[in-house]
Design a protein around this motif. Structure first.
Motif, PDB file in Angstrom:
ATOM      1  N   PRO A 187     -40.117 -71.203  29.409  1.00 60.94           N
ATOM      2  CA  PRO A 187     -40.766 -71.573  28.147  1.00 60.94           C
ATOM      3  C   PRO A 187     -41.402 -72.961  28.219  1.00 60.94           C
ATOM      4  O   PRO A 187     -40.966 -73.828  28.972  1.00 60.94           O
ATOM      5  N   ALA A 188     -42.448 -73.134  27.433  1.00 60.02           N
ATOM      6  CA  ALA A 188     -43.159 -74.416  27.338  1.00 60.02           C
ATOM      7  C   ALA A 188     -44.009 -74.378  26.081  1.00 60.02           C
ATOM      8  O   ALA A 188     -44.073 -73.354  25.386  1.00 60.02           O
ATOM      9  N   THR A 189     -44.647 -75.482  25.770  1.00 61.09           N
ATOM     10  CA  THR A 189     -45.579 -75.516  24.647  1.00 61.09           C
ATOM     11  C   THR A 189     -46.972 -75.890  25.159  1.00 61.09           C
ATOM     12  O   THR A 189     -47.103 -76.608  26.151  1.00 61.09           O
ATOM     13  N   LEU A 190     -47.971 -75.385  24.464  1.00 58.79           N
ATOM     14  CA  LEU A 190     -49.364 -75.723  24.753  1.00 58.79           C
ATOM     15  C   LEU A 190     -50.099 -75.776  23.428  1.00 58.79           C
ATOM     16  O   LEU A 190     -49.990 -74.844  22.616  1.00 58.79           O
ATOM     17  N   ALA A 191     -50.816 -76.841  23.184  1.00 57.33           N
ATOM     18  CA  ALA A 191     -51.576 -77.029  21.945  1.00 57.33           C
ATOM     19  C   ALA A 191     -50.689 -76.839  20.712  1.00 57.33           C
ATOM     20  O   ALA A 191     -51.116 -76.309  19.698  1.00 57.33           O
ATOM     21  N   GLY A 192     -49.425 -77.247  20.831  1.00 58.26           N
ATOM     22  CA  GLY A 192     -48.497 -77.171  19.716  1.00 58.26           C
ATOM     23  C   GLY A 192     -47.873 -75.811  19.491  1.00 58.26           C
ATOM     24  O   GLY A 192     -47.135 -75.622  18.522  1.00 58.26           O
ATOM     25  N   SER A 193     -48.116 -74.857  20.367  1.00 62.28           N
ATOM     26  CA  SER A 193     -47.575 -73.500  20.202  1.00 62.28           C
ATOM     27  C   SER A 193     -46.587 -73.170  21.312  1.00 62.28           C
ATOM     28  O   SER A 193     -46.728 -73.633  22.443  1.00 62.28           O
ATOM     29  N   GLN A 194     -45.603 -72.339  20.957  1.00 64.80           N
ATOM     30  CA  GLN A 194     -44.637 -71.884  21.951  1.00 64.80           C
ATOM     31  C   GLN A 194     -45.328 -70.978  22.954  1.00 64.80           C
ATOM     32  O   GLN A 194     -46.117 -70.109  22.574  1.00 64.80           O
ATOM     33  N   GLY A 195     -45.033 -71.197  24.226  1.00 64.35           N
ATOM     34  CA  GLY A 195     -45.665 -70.407  25.259  1.00 64.35           C
ATOM     35  C   GLY A 195     -44.851 -70.396  26.523  1.00 64.35           C
ATOM     36  O   GLY A 195     -43.626 -70.444  26.489  1.00 64.35           O
ATOM     37  N   PHE A 196     -45.548 -70.374  27.661  1.00 62.29           N
ATOM     38  CA  PHE A 196     -44.879 -70.299  28.953  1.00 62.29           C
ATOM     39  C   PHE A 196     -45.484 -71.306  29.920  1.00 62.29           C
ATOM     40  O   PHE A 196     -46.595 -71.810  29.727  1.00 62.29           O
ATOM     41  N   ARG A 197     -44.731 -71.577  30.976  1.00 64.72           N
ATOM     42  CA  ARG A 197     -45.198 -72.365  32.118  1.00 64.72           C
ATOM     43  C   ARG A 197     -44.859 -71.572  33.366  1.00 64.72           C
ATOM     44  O   ARG A 197     -43.691 -71.341  33.654  1.00 64.72           O
ATOM     45  N   ALA A 198     -45.877 -71.156  34.098  1.00 58.27           N
ATOM     46  CA  ALA A 198     -45.694 -70.395  35.331  1.00 58.27           C
ATOM     47  C   ALA A 198     -46.127 -71.260  36.506  1.00 58.27           C
ATOM     48  O   ALA A 198     -47.244 -71.767  36.532  1.00 58.27           O
ATOM     49  N   ASN A 199     -45.221 -71.428  37.470  1.00 58.14           N
ATOM     50  CA  ASN A 199     -45.483 -72.201  38.672  1.00 58.14           C
ATOM     51  C   ASN A 199     -45.327 -71.232  39.846  1.00 58.14           C
ATOM     52  O   ASN A 199     -44.295 -70.581  39.975  1.00 58.14           O
TER      53      ASN A 199
END
Length: 196
Positions: free
Chosen positions: A129-141
């Motif tokens: 999980p991560a945030t982007l532009a203030g929204s809950q999202g994902f981080r894929a590495n």
């Protein structure tokens, strides 16, 4: 630095003839905040930015808003994309919906990467999980080999917000460039925001 500006000028002239007048290649240091009708991000100084032409059908289909590089798009690339949820991915048949959890969105995003014909030996380093532009999202590495055998690493942040899939990605050769420019990418990620 002068050589980089000369190369940027040559690219601007050659790309202008290929992709139409509305494509923009902005030389290093001349603009740091890039805006679209709804999103903006602060790009690092000294990086060349590229905005595709409105007539570039593939860029429009994939929702490409901006790309940025410091030393050349083959050495390190940041991309900001915004596309409608009903838009088709290029390599997977799976579909998104507004009710999906961030990890379900990440799974579809990674399936599209895995299905890319030029990507070999995809390995997921991290998917959380991560945030982007203030929204809950994902981080894929993830790491992969290009068809030429070069080992590369990429990080993508993504989220669903306002009926759109927003992604910000960074891709570079794993040796040297990825670790060198990852902190800069993370700083850019923190500046992505909605303008309206």
């Amino acid at each position: 630095m002068i050589l980089l500006r000369i190369v940027a000028g040559i690219l601007m002239l050659s790309l202008g003839g290929c992709v139409g007048r509305s494509a923009q290649l902005v030389p290093a240091g001349s603009q740091t905040v890039l805006s679209t009708d709804q999103l903006e991000a602060e790009w690092p100084q000294g990086w060349i930015t590229f905005r595709p032409a409105e007539k570039d059908e593939e860029a429009v289909k994939q929702g490409l808003l901006f790309m940025a590089t410091r030393d050349g798009f083959g050495l390190q690339t940041m991309r900001l994309n915004k596309r409608p949820l009903d838009g088709e991915f290029k390599y997977t048949q799976k579909k998104l919906s507004a009710t999906m959890l961030p990890q379900e969105v990440a799974a579809i995003f990674l399936d599209d990467i895995r299905s890319h014909p030029d990507i070999v030996e995809l390995k997921i380093v991290e998917n959380g999980p991560a945030t982007l532009a203030g929204s809950q999202g994902f981080r894929a590495n993830y790491t992969y080999r290009s068809k030429s055998g070069l080992l590369r690493q990429a990080v993508t942040y993504g989220c669903i917000d306002k009926g759109m899939l927003i992604t910000l990605g960074f891709d570079a050769p794993k040796r040297h460039y990825f670790s060198l420019d990852l902190p800069t990418f993370e700083q850019v990620k923190d500046t992505v925001r909605w303008t309206s």
